[in-house]
Motif scaffolding. Structure first.
Motif, PDB file in Angstrom:
ATOM      1  N   LEU A  73       0.821  -1.202   0.000  1.00 36.74           N
ATOM      2  CA  LEU A  73       0.000   0.000   0.000  1.00 36.74           C
ATOM      3  C   LEU A  73       0.865   1.266   0.000  1.00 36.74           C
ATOM      4  O   LEU A  73       1.877   1.333   0.699  1.00 36.74           O
ATOM      5  N   THR A  74       0.418   2.249  -0.747  1.00 32.19           N
ATOM      6  CA  THR A  74       1.137   3.519  -0.823  1.00 32.19           C
ATOM      7  C   THR A  74       1.199   4.196   0.542  1.00 32.19           C
ATOM      8  O   THR A  74       2.222   4.759   0.907  1.00 32.19           O
ATOM      9  N   VAL A  75       0.116   4.118   1.316  1.00 32.54           N
ATOM     10  CA  VAL A  75       0.136   4.748   2.650  1.00 32.54           C
ATOM     11  C   VAL A  75       1.128   4.050   3.582  1.00 32.54           C
ATOM     12  O   VAL A  75       1.708   4.687   4.465  1.00 32.54           O
ATOM     13  N   CYS A  78       4.357   5.568   2.689  1.00 29.11           N
ATOM     14  CA  CYS A  78       4.417   6.909   3.284  1.00 29.11           C
ATOM     15  C   CYS A  78       4.860   6.821   4.740  1.00 29.11           C
ATOM     16  O   CYS A  78       5.734   7.573   5.180  1.00 29.11           O
ATOM     17  N   ASN A 106      -6.929   6.171   0.480  1.00 31.12           N
ATOM     18  CA  ASN A 106      -5.711   6.413   1.258  1.00 31.12           C
ATOM     19  C   ASN A 106      -6.015   7.190   2.537  1.00 31.12           C
ATOM     20  O   ASN A 106      -5.480   6.879   3.603  1.00 31.12           O
ATOM     21  N   THR A 115      -3.347  13.959   0.001  1.00 29.36           N
ATOM     22  CA  THR A 115      -2.998  13.881  -1.423  1.00 29.36           C
ATOM     23  C   THR A 115      -3.129  15.255  -2.051  1.00 29.36           C
ATOM     24  O   THR A 115      -4.123  15.955  -1.851  1.00 29.36           O
TER      25      THR A 115
END
Length: 163
Positions: A73-75, A78, A106, A115
């Motif tokens: 996952l992108t989060v 992060c 997200n 975002t």
């Protein structure tokens, strides 16, 4: 507190449109991390490592920009790099609709990650990695859409394939 932003994507290949978004967003943050995501739903034309080399080469002179390969996952990425922002480029209205759904998901997964959408410069609205790959796969010249390190590498690959 440092403002760290993740610019996620497959960057297959990295185009002048991506370059435009990076150049315009880097001044908004203390650090911009370009995250080359491994997407299980996509079969990339170029290896993760090749894309990493290209992007590192393009931004080697800018200490504010880093490049990583990530999975999942992108989060989660992060959180791992300490980014509180994700930047995404928008070319058309349908890009916004698609990206907004992802941004909402997200935000549901991690309310601390915001975002930011940047519209692309007009000369890059038609530059999409998918279209560039189509041109390349069909033997066309996509060099007008590519930053120098990517263009040089692809031209050398094409020369090596010629009889």
């Amino acid at each position: 507190m440092q403002r760290i932003c993740l610019f996620p994507g497959t960057f297959d290949p990295f185009t002048l449109g991506h370059l435009d978004i990076v150049k315009r967003s880097v001044g908004l943050f203390d650090k911009l991390v370009i995250g080359i995501g491994k997407n299980i739903n996509k079969k990339p034309m170029f290896s993760d490592e090749q894309r990493l080399v290209w992007v590192k080469d393009i931004f080697k002179e800018d200490p504010r920009i880093d490049v990583i390969i990530y999975e999942g996952l992108t989060v989660q990425c992060c959180k791992k790099i300490g980014a509180k922002y994700i930047v995404r480029g928008i070319r058309y209205v349908n890009d916004f609709e698609y990206e907004k759904v992802i941004a909402d998901m997200n935000r549901s997964l991690d309310a601390e990650v915001e975002t930011v959408f940047l519209t692309c410069s007009p000369q890059f609205t038609s530059v999409a990695s998918t279209l560039v790959r189509d041109v390349l796969m069909n033997g066309g010249d996509a060099s007008q859409f590519l930053p120098e390190p990517v263009k040089s590498h692809i031209l050398n690959m094409q020369k090596d394939r010629q009889p």
